[in-house]
Motif scaffolding. Structure first.
Motif, PDB file in Angstrom:
ATOM      1  N   GLU A 110       0.840  -1.205   0.000  1.00 16.45           N
ATOM      2  CA  GLU A 110       0.000   0.000   0.000  1.00 16.45           C
ATOM      3  C   GLU A 110       0.873   1.251   0.000  1.00 16.45           C
ATOM      4  OE1 GLU A 110      -2.672  -0.325   3.294  1.00 16.45           O
ATOM      5  OE2 GLU A 110      -3.784  -1.996   2.422  1.00 16.45           O
ATOM      6  N   ALA A 111       1.934   1.187  -0.813  1.00 19.44           N
ATOM      7  CA  ALA A 111       2.904   2.282  -0.854  1.00 19.44           C
ATOM      8  C   ALA A 111       2.632   3.273  -1.978  1.00 19.44           C
ATOM      9  CB  ALA A 111       4.316   1.709  -1.006  1.00 19.44           C
ATOM     10  N   ILE A 112       1.557   3.064  -2.717  1.00 16.86           N
ATOM     11  CA  ILE A 112       1.229   3.981  -3.809  1.00 16.86           C
ATOM     12  C   ILE A 112      -0.084   4.689  -3.485  1.00 16.86           C
ATOM     13  CG2 ILE A 112       0.708   4.188  -6.272  1.00 16.86           C
ATOM     14  CD1 ILE A 112       2.535   1.850  -6.784  1.00 16.86           C
ATOM     15  N   LYS A 113       0.021   5.996  -3.352  1.00 16.38           N
ATOM     16  CA  LYS A 113      -1.145   6.811  -3.000  1.00 16.38           C
ATOM     17  C   LYS A 113      -1.852   7.288  -4.270  1.00 16.38           C
ATOM     18  CE  LYS A 113       1.597   9.573  -0.840  1.00 16.38           C
ATOM     19  NZ  LYS A 113       2.137  10.718  -0.062  1.00 16.38           N
ATOM     20  N   ARG A 114      -3.158   7.347  -4.213  1.00 22.34           N
ATOM     21  CA  ARG A 114      -3.948   7.778  -5.372  1.00 22.34           C
ATOM     22  C   ARG A 114      -4.891   8.905  -4.975  1.00 22.34           C
ATOM     23  NH1 ARG A 114      -9.061   6.403  -7.232  1.00 22.34           N
ATOM     24  NH2 ARG A 114      -9.366   6.638  -9.486  1.00 22.34           N
ATOM     25  N   ASP A 115      -4.839   9.984  -5.741  1.00 21.10           N
ATOM     26  CA  ASP A 115      -5.745  11.107  -5.519  1.00 21.10           C
ATOM     27  C   ASP A 115      -7.103  10.747  -6.119  1.00 21.10           C
ATOM     28  OD1 ASP A 115      -7.195  13.654  -6.174  1.00 21.10           O
ATOM     29  OD2 ASP A 115      -5.432  14.529  -5.213  1.00 21.10           O
ATOM     30  N   ILE A 116      -8.126  10.686  -5.295  1.00 21.58           N
ATOM     31  CA  ILE A 116      -9.452  10.255  -5.751  1.00 21.58           C
ATOM     32  C   ILE A 116     -10.012  11.164  -6.835  1.00 21.58           C
ATOM     33  CG2 ILE A 116     -11.842   9.835  -5.032  1.00 21.58           C
ATOM     34  CD1 ILE A 116     -10.808   9.067  -2.297  1.00 21.58           C
ATOM     35  N   GLU A 117      -9.769  12.453  -6.734  1.00 25.64           N
ATOM     36  CA  GLU A 117     -10.341  13.401  -7.687  1.00 25.64           C
ATOM     37  C   GLU A 117      -9.604  13.406  -9.029  1.00 25.64           C
ATOM     38  OE1 GLU A 117     -10.598  17.239  -5.950  1.00 25.64           O
ATOM     39  OE2 GLU A 117     -11.992  16.626  -4.364  1.00 25.64           O
ATOM     40  N   THR A 118      -8.273  13.422  -8.990  1.00 21.30           N
ATOM     41  CA  THR A 118      -7.501  13.531 -10.234  1.00 21.30           C
ATOM     42  C   THR A 118      -7.011  12.185 -10.765  1.00 21.30           C
ATOM     43  OG1 THR A 118      -5.381  13.818  -9.083  1.00 21.30           O
ATOM     44  CG2 THR A 118      -6.705  15.796  -9.486  1.00 21.30           C
ATOM     45  N   GLY A 119      -6.960  11.176  -9.894  1.00 21.41           N
ATOM     46  CA  GLY A 119      -6.445   9.873 -10.306  1.00 21.41           C
ATOM     47  C   GLY A 119      -4.926   9.800 -10.285  1.00 21.41           C
ATOM     48  N   LYS A 120      -4.273  10.898  -9.928  1.00 22.08           N
ATOM     49  CA  LYS A 120      -2.810  10.931  -9.896  1.00 22.08           C
ATOM     50  C   LYS A 120      -2.283   9.993  -8.817  1.00 22.08           C
ATOM     51  CE  LYS A 120       1.101  14.110  -9.314  1.00 22.08           C
ATOM     52  NZ  LYS A 120       1.510  15.512  -9.052  1.00 22.08           N
ATOM     53  N   VAL A 121      -1.237   9.238  -9.159  1.00 20.10           N
ATOM     54  CA  VAL A 121      -0.646   8.302  -8.199  1.00 20.10           C
ATOM     55  C   VAL A 121       0.779   8.739  -7.855  1.00 20.10           C
ATOM     56  CG1 VAL A 121      -2.032   6.293  -8.823  1.00 20.10           C
ATOM     57  CG2 VAL A 121       0.038   6.791 -10.109  1.00 20.10           C
ATOM     58  N   GLU A 122       1.147   8.542  -6.609  1.00 22.14           N
ATOM     59  CA  GLU A 122       2.486   8.876  -6.139  1.00 22.14           C
ATOM     60  C   GLU A 122       2.976   7.778  -5.208  1.00 22.14           C
ATOM     61  OE1 GLU A 122       2.112  12.687  -4.309  1.00 22.14           O
ATOM     62  OE2 GLU A 122       2.414  13.777  -6.193  1.00 22.14           O
ATOM     63  N   ILE A 123       4.294   7.604  -5.157  1.00 24.52           N
ATOM     64  CA  ILE A 123       4.885   6.558  -4.320  1.00 24.52           C
ATOM     65  C   ILE A 123       5.245   7.113  -2.948  1.00 24.52           C
ATOM     66  CG2 ILE A 123       6.849   4.992  -4.063  1.00 24.52           C
ATOM     67  CD1 ILE A 123       6.912   4.772  -7.109  1.00 24.52           C
ATOM     68  N   ASP A 124       4.810   6.411  -1.914  1.00 28.08           N
ATOM     69  CA  ASP A 124       5.172   6.752  -0.547  1.00 28.08           C
ATOM     70  C   ASP A 124       6.491   6.034  -0.255  1.00 28.08           C
ATOM     71  OD1 ASP A 124       5.530   6.988   2.178  1.00 28.08           O
ATOM     72  OD2 ASP A 124       3.413   6.719   2.666  1.00 28.08           O
ATOM     73  N   LEU A 125       7.596   6.759  -0.314  1.00 30.72           N
ATOM     74  CA  LEU A 125       8.920   6.155  -0.176  1.00 30.72           C
ATOM     75  C   LEU A 125       9.162   5.570   1.209  1.00 30.72           C
ATOM     76  CD1 LEU A 125      11.085   8.740  -2.149  1.00 30.72           C
ATOM     77  CD2 LEU A 125      10.182   6.546  -2.935  1.00 30.72           C
ATOM     78  N   GLN A 126       8.372   5.983   2.196  1.00 32.57           N
ATOM     79  CA  GLN A 126       8.520   5.426   3.533  1.00 32.57           C
ATOM     80  C   GLN A 126       7.979   3.996   3.605  1.00 32.57           C
ATOM     81  OE1 GLN A 126      10.184   7.014   6.007  1.00 32.57           O
ATOM     82  NE2 GLN A 126      10.588   8.579   4.462  1.00 32.57           N
ATOM     83  N   LYS A 127       7.017   3.685   2.739  1.00 34.04           N
ATOM     84  CA  LYS A 127       6.419   2.348   2.736  1.00 34.04           C
ATOM     85  C   LYS A 127       6.998   1.447   1.645  1.00 34.04           C
ATOM     86  CE  LYS A 127       1.861   3.713   4.534  1.00 34.04           C
ATOM     87  NZ  LYS A 127       0.401   3.721   4.239  1.00 34.04           N
ATOM     88  N   CYS A 128       7.495   2.055   0.577  1.00 32.84           N
ATOM     89  CA  CYS A 128       7.969   1.288  -0.579  1.00 32.84           C
ATOM     90  C   CYS A 128       9.133   0.369  -0.214  1.00 32.84           C
ATOM     91  CB  CYS A 128       8.392   2.245  -1.694  1.00 32.84           C
ATOM     92  SG  CYS A 128       9.039   1.409  -3.167  1.00 32.84           S
TER      93      CYS A 128
END
Length: 238
Positions: A31-49
């Protein structure tokens, strides 16, 4: 030590290539990839990756970039070793749980594969291998690809083995259409287990306390007992 420049991330998402399909978000075992519900943009949470590479191999847009064990480097290695070793079988192995070099031939023979010349490729997780890499390796002259991977319940990256098995099974369905044999792809489940050399064990029981899975039990006046069903083959006790 203080550093004037930030360290480069081992894995990044190129937002210009990203199609917002969210496959990486749904497939990440940490669950290290965050997704913006409105835009769909995904980003990596480097603390969890954990840099397992599963998202990298699953991205249909090739928008995820990885610093090491990248797709092109793997292909270059295979082509170089194919010329050097004159082998036409590629043996993929999970690095954390792969068999020793002297054991590989025995494992292949146990599956009815009499292969003496092969190209070994150890990677962090079998789930990191993209399907496109498999097809390009076959197209480059490799005749057989054998994936020796962890048993499902012992995968260090939780879902890597299951994902790769499913991916290779789907790949088999496409092989004949591309002019290859379905038997060119084989999957072997294998997990290393700890074993004791009773002549060297001094009975200190340090392994009992260091095992993170509770897979080693102390035995009075005897070598500690390894619970094979619980052993994950992590090597912490070695």
């Amino acid at each position: 030590m203080w550093m004037s420049e930030p360290c480069a991330a081992a894995i990044t998402i190129n937002q210009d290539y990203c199609s917002r399909c969210s496959i990486c978000h749904s497939i990440c075992p940490y669950e290290a990839i965050k997704r913006d519900i409105e835009t769909g943009k995904v980003e990596i949470d480097l603390q969890k990756c954990q840099v397992c590479g599963i998202c990298y191999s699953a991205c249909p847009s090739l928008a995820i970039e990885i610093v090491y064990y990248d797709y092109e480097s793997l292909l270059n290695y295979v082509n170089c070793m194919r010329e050097k070793e004159k082998g036409d079988t590629l043996v993929l192995m999970c690095r954390g749980n792969s068999p020793a070099t002297c054991e590989i031939e025995d494992i292949l023979e146990s599956q009815g594969l009499n292969i003496k010349k092969y190209i070994p490729l150890r990677i962090p997780c079998s789930g990191r291998v993209p399907t496109e890499f498999i097809f390009k390796a076959l197209n480059s002259g490799i005749k057989n690809i054998v994936s020796i991977q962890c048993e499902d319940e012992f995968c260090r990256f939780k879902r890597g083995t299951k994902i790769n098995t499913r991916r290779l099974m789907l790949g088999k369905a496409v092989l004949e259409q591309l002019g290859f044999s379905r038997e060119a792809l084989k999957v072997i489940k294998y997990s290393r287990k700890a074993v004791y050399d009773t002549e060297k064990c001094v009975g200190c029981d340090k392994c009992v306390f260091i095992c993170p899975y509770g897979a080693i039990e102390a035995e009075e006046f005897a070598t500690p007992r390894i619970i094979q069903e619980a052993c994950m083959g992590c090597g912490a006790c070695a």
